[in-house]
Scaffold this active site. Structure first.
Site, short mmCIF file in Angstrom:
data_model
loop_
_atom_site.label_atom_id
_atom_site.label_comp_id
_atom_site.label_asym_id
_atom_site.label_seq_id
_atom_site.Cartn_x
_atom_site.Cartn_y
_atom_site.Cartn_z
N TYR A 182 32.06 46.21 53.38
CA TYR A 182 31.81 45.61 52.16
C TYR A 182 30.28 45.98 52.02
CZ TYR A 182 31.57 41.96 48.37
OH TYR A 182 31.45 41.26 47.19
N SER A 220 26.14 42.84 45.77
CA SER A 220 25.86 41.64 46.63
C SER A 220 24.93 41.71 47.61
CB SER A 220 27.44 41.78 47.44
OG SER A 220 27.25 40.79 48.64
N ASP A 239 44.30 49.57 37.65
CA ASP A 239 43.93 49.13 39.17
C ASP A 239 42.55 50.11 39.11
OD1 ASP A 239 43.40 49.59 41.96
OD2 ASP A 239 45.20 50.31 42.47
N VAL A 240 41.47 49.51 39.34
CA VAL A 240 40.13 50.17 39.50
C VAL A 240 40.12 50.98 40.66
CG1 VAL A 240 39.09 48.01 38.34
CG2 VAL A 240 39.15 48.40 40.92
N ILE A 263 28.24 32.37 46.16
CA ILE A 263 28.29 31.98 44.80
C ILE A 263 29.88 31.19 44.80
CG2 ILE A 263 28.97 32.06 42.31
CD1 ILE A 263 26.22 33.26 43.08
#
Length: 242
Positions: free
Chosen positions: A153, A140, A59-60, A186
């Protein structure tokens, strides 16, 4: 042979990056958290194309999970080190700030920003000792331009961009480069809930991008051809924002 770790490598952009790096000759370590089926599929695709790799579950967003998995890999691979790390894993939990829950803020920052710190700090020591390394962060458009409904985000990806520029200056003399790739819209599972027909009218190229187009930029930054590039952010967004 170079060893390359790709976080979130089981699907979408991460899978395309794994395939591209394997094609370039790297032994690819495919990180995933819970979707073992998709991770195994990515590994099978690499092997079918003549490359090689392995799976690594952690789990990052959890420091203990990160360091346990990477430490075990180091213990089992004496004399080797991970030369290329692609911090790609990420999640979205969109909401307007006035309605955003604490967990929606914290989960996105932990997965997208804190993971960069946990993983990079652990692996950077070997890069510095060996005087070679490539750190590539998938950020992003949201972290550059900011997008409504994505304050969490945008904050996370914007933080990674700033950290990319700072870290690049810290370690450039050791021949370790740090760069970022910033995708726009994307076609992946992460964007399947977006109104593509409406959004593509805003994009000069008139379409969403493909994961392979992002992967090509990552592969370039991982290569020797990019040895004099560090602290940069490459936009892959069809001209939407420059």
């Amino acid at each position: 042979m170079r060893y390359a770790l790709v976080t979130g490598g089981s699907r979408g952009i991460g899978r395309a990056i794994c395939l591209s790096l394997a094609k370039d000759g790297s032994h690819v370590i495919i990180n995933y958290n819970s979707n073992s089926t998709e991770a195994e599929s990515t590994l099978a695709m690499i092997r079918e194309s003549g490359g090689n790799g392995e799976l690594m579950q952690f789990d990052v967003s959890n420091q203990e999970s990160v360091e346990k998995a990477l430490g075990e890999w180091q213990s089992g691979n004496a004399g080797k080190y991970i030369q290329v790390v692609v911090n790609n894993a990420g999640i979205r939990k969109d909401a307007l700030v006035m309605w955003m829950k604490n967990e929606e803020w914290n989960d996105v920052l932990n997965t997208n920003l804190n993971s960069f710190f946990y993983i990079t700090r652990f692996l950077i020591k070997d890069m510095l000792l060996n005087k070679f390394g490539r750190i590539i962060n998938v950020v992003s458009l949201s972290g550059i331009k900011g997008l409504p409904g994505q304050a969490n985000y945008s904050a996370a990806k914007g933080g990674v961009i700033a950290a990319t520029k700072a870290l690049a200056q810290e370690i450039a003399k050791k021949n370790v480069t740090v760069n970022a790739v910033a995708p726009g819209f994307i076609k992946t599972d992460m964007t399947k809930d977006l109104d593509e027909a409406q959004l593509k009218t805003m994009i000069p190229m008139g379409r969403f991008g493909r994961p392979e187009e992002v992967a090509s930029a990552v592969s370039f930054l991982a290569s020797d051809a990019a040895s004099y590039i560090t602290g940069s952010v490459i936009n892959v967004n069809g001209g939407l924002y420059t």
